[in-house]
Write an enzyme that holds these catalytic residues in place. Structure first.
Site: not given
Length: 237
Positions: A20, A22, A29, A54, A86-87
């Site tokens: 995985d 992230d 995360e 969660a 974008e953030r």
């Protein structure tokens, strides 16, 4: 801390390690969840950080958009992924780091000639941008697989099975490294061994409790760092 419920017969060296992304390779995360909460709030869907962790750890963008629709009672705008990314990209460029020891794990696999790849719920261009920020892009080449490439994301097995197929490895010869319940469920559904990874920043305050949850949903082993992961993989060689 290595917590092991795997039998000796299952300890053979893997033919493929599926990561995985992230929270396992990229310590992303916290950033991703903070900006996800912020973008959802703009669209009228309220979730605090703990709720988002969660619900959305290991989830796909399709899941995020479905949540916005459920909360607001109207379709989520198709621009949601672009606005959220974008953030993310602004913060990734300034803040993103790899999980401590991740590069050493990849170096160890290279030295042992064990193939590896990424199978993530993230969009391909998001993963690619993050890999560039980390300086990891050349380590993976085309061996990056996204939930957008399959019909169903995690917890369905589709993504892991697709990654194994693309890498020409049988599912039972793969090991998945996952930090999310959805990913552990997906690995089990794909009949792949799964190591629950607890070394990401987002799990700092409740790693023990969260590890129990990963075991509950089928993680064969738990590691709290890449150093522990390296030792575990070396023991399988």
């Amino acid at each position: 801390m290595v917590n092991d419920k795997t039998g000796a017969a299952e300890q053979a060296a893997p033919s493929l390690v599926i990561f995985d992304f992230d929270g396992v390779l990229a310590d992303s995360e916290r950033i991703a969840l903070e900006e996800l909460v912020a973008e959802m709030a703009v669209r009228g869907a309220v979730a605090d950080y703990d709720t988002a962790r969660a619900l959305f750890l290991g989830a796909s963008t399709r899941d995020h958009m479905a949540f916005v629709s459920e909360q607001t009672g109207k379709p989520c705008g198709e621009d949601f992924p672009d606005a959220w990314h974008e953030r993310l990209f602004v913060r990734f460029a300034k803040e993103l780091k790899s999980v401590a020891g991740a590069k050493s794990t990849l170096d160890q696999l290279n030295d042992a000639n064990i193939p590896y790849c990424i199978a993530s719920g993230g969009a391909p261009h998001r993963i690619a941008f993050a890999l560039e920020c980390l300086g990891f892009a050349n380590l993976f080449s085309d061996n990056v697989f996204s939930a957008e490439m399959v019909a169903r994301g995690k917890p369905a097995p589709d993504l892991f099975l697709y990654a194994a197929q693309q890498m020409n490895v049988r599912p039972q010869n793969c090991i998945v490294i996952e930090d999310a319940v959805a990913g552990v469920k997906a690995a089990n559904a794909a009949q792949m061994r799964c190591i629950g990874f607890l070394g990401g920043e987002h799990l700092t305050h409740n790693a023990t409790e969260y590890g129990e949850k990963l075991k509950q949903f089928g993680a064969n082993q738990l590691v709290s760092s890449h150093q522990e992961l390296q030792a575990l993989l070396k023991a399988m060689a």
